[in-house]
Design an enzyme around this catalytic site. Structure first.
Site, short mmCIF file in Angstrom:
data_model
loop_
_atom_site.label_atom_id
_atom_site.label_comp_id
_atom_site.label_asym_id
_atom_site.label_seq_id
_atom_site.Cartn_x
_atom_site.Cartn_y
_atom_site.Cartn_z
N HIS A 1 102.09 7.91 56.43
CA HIS A 1 102.59 7.35 55.15
C HIS A 1 101.85 7.28 54.23
O HIS A 1 102.25 6.81 52.92
CB HIS A 1 103.78 6.86 54.79
N LYS B 1 109.52 -0.93 42.18
CA LYS B 1 108.59 -1.07 43.41
C LYS B 1 108.22 -2.13 43.61
O LYS B 1 108.31 -3.06 43.35
CB LYS B 1 107.10 0.40 42.73
N ARG B 2 108.05 -1.77 45.04
CA ARG B 2 106.82 -2.97 45.49
C ARG B 2 105.56 -3.03 44.48
O ARG B 2 104.63 -1.92 44.49
CB ARG B 2 106.28 -2.49 46.84
N THR C 1 110.11 8.55 47.01
CA THR C 1 111.80 8.20 46.51
C THR C 1 112.35 7.43 45.86
O THR C 1 113.60 8.01 45.24
CB THR C 1 112.56 7.47 48.43
N LYS D 1 116.19 9.36 43.20
CA LYS D 1 117.50 8.84 43.38
C LYS D 1 117.01 8.61 41.33
O LYS D 1 118.00 9.24 41.51
CB LYS D 1 117.07 7.40 43.42
#
Length: 823
Positions: free
Chosen positions: A368, A559-560, A667, A671
């Site tokens: 990832h 987001k992080r 991702t 969405k």
């Protein structure tokens, strides 16, 4: 006798799917399970009674699913992930069991507010970002596609943390998501396993056969808690099994009698610390050690459980790979390679070569990350001390692997050093990604670009050794959570237009292309978006007291926090906009509201400084009466799945602005696309495939691509951009002057140094002007609302590829070799 317990009749109250049965079961749980009645029950009690009633309807299907899997000796998929970002479970189960209508009827009759009870549920604290949310989507899709599967993870007592913002800064507090209990889980204490740490190795010879014994260890018990995972309106209910650490002895009676009350419970406290929090801060040695212990506990318990289940159905080890597919979700579970070997060699007494063949055939690895520093490594010294037996197995794996490589690449020491699992040198480290690649039969990236860069730049040596081992499977999201549940207005509009087949087959959204120019459909599409924005503004007003204009353009970045995700670039552009509006208040500009949310790792100084900067910018802009009706900046604390379910449907613009070549897939981008937001983004991760599906003219693509980033880095001079671009210079100078930080002109020095003195590694200034131009293009397009809406509809119509059902079908075919529904 077992057939007497096969299951309940469908007309029995506890599995009845009608409003009357649900109402009776709800009352029974409130009275008999919780000991409450209408006089003393609080909303949390009503929520628990409802959850238990819904769980009853899962249990019968759950039991029958497991019976069917055992009876047919089905091949099972085991998905090992350190994160499962589940969010709230109640609504998902109502959806998948088709219980929304009967539960609504039952609660109307009882005079209770179902929406209020939904809000009593806390998000399950089992993840942090995209990795965990992906895992949650995947186990949903596995159940929906009737794939026999078990997800394995950790039952964190406190999740990652609850984020609060104090004076603009992130403050971490425990996320006590279990304080009221979790009605969805079933403890399985009888399925506990012992995991060993420390100790030493002894070599023994019995009947001329040499074996290794791991002795004098400190044992810890892993107890599983099972959560049922229902497929969408089908009979399959799979399992999410979460491990919780416990001491072998909770209480030392001798220490207690001698008055040493702390020592009496010391082992209990030390053991239970293993599963207290997700990603303990590893800036210090004890944090690193805790993370390693945590990962090994999770891996060892999971593999012992897999082997136990296999031995219940087969004694032929040749069949193990035919009956078990074990997927490692990122490098966190990569100790599975060594642990499966330990179980097969030490406990099951298999020959090494036979055990290795089984291990490689059974395991697969999903990568990832493209950032070498994010490919997990452990100090060899620490691993040897904490896990001497797995470490010795890794050493042997490495020795045999290097011997094979040396035959293929003779006299190429540099190549050997790069592929070695144990890094050469005095302070050597164990490279977990290398271990995962060597010990797996398949390695996959999560987007086409990511897989190409993985093979070309991150592990090119392995790609040359194992060209057929690498595959690409683009990530996906479940449309049932992210459209049917999160955006019921749009879901109904789509269903009215093309039917409900898209809920199972998202590719059917392509039929919306025929409605792009349909004025009536477009008007309803716009109305749904406005309603979602109004709903979000009401939530924000209620929670934080901020009043937002729902007719403004909502620009959302969730987001992080990380430097490569470039929240900093977004912040710099906000200041550029601020300067423009201050200099020219009458400029043509549609009101734009920036909504930002996300957490920074507790030890990540720079990411936390970005959060402070965004809050400072927002504080200044939102309180400036000259422009606050045109521009707003709001940081929403404690981002999680439930918040995302409110933000995503309300977005007009989706920010996907990572440095090209660093985002594996993403991702969140999918969405937003599914819900009709337009993307401002770089050619990174799955953005590239999104552009291929919808066409670049329906997105706002900007900036350097991955190759250009790589090439430009050699001669990049960020200070030259600062000196030559007056608008960028003015924005940076304003920040560094202390204008946004109450006169503190030193606070943001680390950002100044990073951008101007240390090379701006993530190319923020290189892409900032292009980002500004993309924002201006979006502003101009939004003023043509008819054209904007057509672009938004095209995005929704083109989102079909990005279903997790498609992703899982590809895993099933390319990696796991298991059938799916209808095949």
């Amino acid at each position: 006798m077992a057939d007497q317990f096969e299951g309940l009749r469908q007309d029995e109250v506890r599995v009845g799917m009608d409003a009357k049965s649900i109402k009776e079961d709800f009352r029974a749980h409130l009275n008999l399970s919780l000991g409450k009645d209408g006089y003393i029950a609080k909303p949390i009690d009503y929520y628990h009674a409802l959850a238990l009633s819904v769980r009853d309807r899962l249990m019968d299907r759950w039991v029958k699913t497991q019976q069917a899997h055992y009876r047919t000796k089905a091949k099972r998929v085991y998905y090992l992930s350190l994160e499962f970002l589940m969010g709230r479970v109640l609504n998902n189960n109502l959806l998948n069991l088709n219980l929304h209508e009967p539960v609504g009827q039952a609660f109307d009759q009882l005079g209770l507010d179902l929406d209020q009870l939904r809000n009593e549920e806390m998000d399950m604290g089992l993840g942090n970002g995209g990795l965990g949310r992906l895992a949650a989507c995947y186990i949903d899709s596995m159940a929906t596609l009737d794939i026999p599967a078990i997800g394995y993870g950790i039952r964190y007592n406190y999740g990652i943390f609850r984020q609060q913002i104090e004076e603009g800064r992130q403050i971490e507090h425990p996320d006590d998501w279990l304080k009221w209990g979790n009605p969805w889980e079933i403890p399985r204490a009888h399925r506990q396993f012992t995991v060993h740490f420390g100790g030493e190795l002894e070599t023994q010879i019995e009947d001329g056969v040499e074996s290794v014994k791991w002795v004098k260890t400190t044992p810890v018990i892993g107890i599983p808690y099972d959560v049922p995972i229902a497929g969408y309106q089908c009979k399959t209910v799979n399992t999410l099994r979460l491990w919780s650490a416990h001491a072998t002895e909770d209480f030392d009676f001798n220490d207690f009698n001698q008055g040493d009350y702390i020592a009496a419970v010391e082992s209990k406290v030390m053991a239970e610390n293993l599963t207290k929090v997700l990603y303990p801060n590893d800036m210090h040695h004890s944090g690193k050690e805790l993370r390693l212990r945590q990962q090994y506990l999770f891996v060892s318990c999971s593999l012992q459980d897999i082997v136990r289940r296999f031995k219940n159905t087969s004694g032929d080890w040749q069949q193990f790979p035919q009956l078990n597919a074990i997927q490692m979700n990122d490098t966190h579970p990569s100790l599975a390679v060594a642990e499966l070997m330990r179980i097969l060699v030490d406990q099951e007494q298999l020959e090494w070569d036979h055990a290795w063949s089984i291990t490689v055939q059974s395991l697969a690895y999903t990568n990832h990350t493209l950032m070498p520093e994010a490919l997990e490594t452990w100090s060899a010294e620490m691993l040897k001390k904490l896990l001497p037996r797995p470490f010795s197995i890794i050493q042997k794996i490495n020795e045999q692997f290097l011997a094979e490589v040396a035959q293929a690449r003779p006299n190429d020491l540099a190549f050997l050093n790069k592929v070695s699992i144990i890094e050469p040198g005095r302070d050597s480290r164990v490279r977990m990604a290398n271990l995962a690649i060597v010990g797996s039969h398949k390695v996959n990236g999560v987007a086409a670009l990511h897989t190409d860069l993985l093979k070309q730049r991150v592990v090119p040596e392995f790609a040359s050794l194992y060209p057929d081992r690498f595959a690409s499977i683009t990530n996906g999201i479940t449309q049932r959570r992210w459209l049917l549940h999160a955006n019921p207005g749009l879901a109904q509009l789509i269903t009215d237009a093309i039917g409900d087949g898209w809920v199972r087959d998202l590719s059917q959204l392509r039929r919306l292309d025929a409605l792009v120019t349909d004025r009536s459909f477009a008007e309803r599409f716009d109305q749904v978006k406005l309603q979602n924005k109004q709903r979000l503004t009401e939530i924000i007003q209620r929670k934080w007291g901020w009043t937002l204009n729902p007719h403004a353009m909502f620009d959302i970045h969730i987001k992080r926090f990380h430097e490569y995700k470039r929240q900093l670039m977004n912040a710099l552009h906000m200041v550029m906009l601020y300067n423009r509006l201050k200099a020219n208040p009458g400029m043509e500009f549609h009101p734009q509201i920036f909504l930002i949310a996300g957490k920074a790792a507790p030890g990540y100084f720079m990411a936390k400084l970005f959060i402070k900067l965004i809050n400072d910018i927002g504080q200044k802009i939102n309180n400036d009466p000259e422009i606050n009706e045109k521009l707003g900046v709001y940081f929403l604390p404690n981002y999680g799945v439930t918040m995302a379910e409110r933000l995503v449907p309300a977005a007009n613009i989706s920010e996907q602005i990572s440095t090209a070549g660093y985002e594996a897939s993403g991702t969140g981008n999918m969405k937003f696309m599914l819900n009709g937001a337009l993307t401002i983004g770089t050619l990174d991760g799955a953005n590239i495939e999104m552009a291929e599906e919808v066409g670049r003219d329906n997105m706002f693509i900007f900036g350097l691509n991955a190759d250009e980033v790589h090439e430009r880095r050699q001669s990049y001079q960020p200070r030259a951009i600062y000196e030559q671009n007056p608008e960028i210079k003015a924005a940076l100078d304003l920040i560094f002057s202390g204008y946004f930080s109450d006169g503190d002109n030193q606070l943001y020095n680390p950002i100044r140094e990073s951008l101007l003195d240390h090379g701006d590694y993530f190319m923020v200034l290189a892409d900032l002007d292009a980002f500004s131009q993309a924002q201006q293009a979006a502003q101009a397009q939004y003023r043509d609302l008819q054209g904007w809406t057509q672009m938004a509809i095209r995005n929704t119509a083109a989102a079909g590829k990005f279903s997790s059902d498609r992703s899982i079908a590809e895993y099933a075919h390319q990696i796991w070799n298991v059938p799916i529904r209808g095949t």
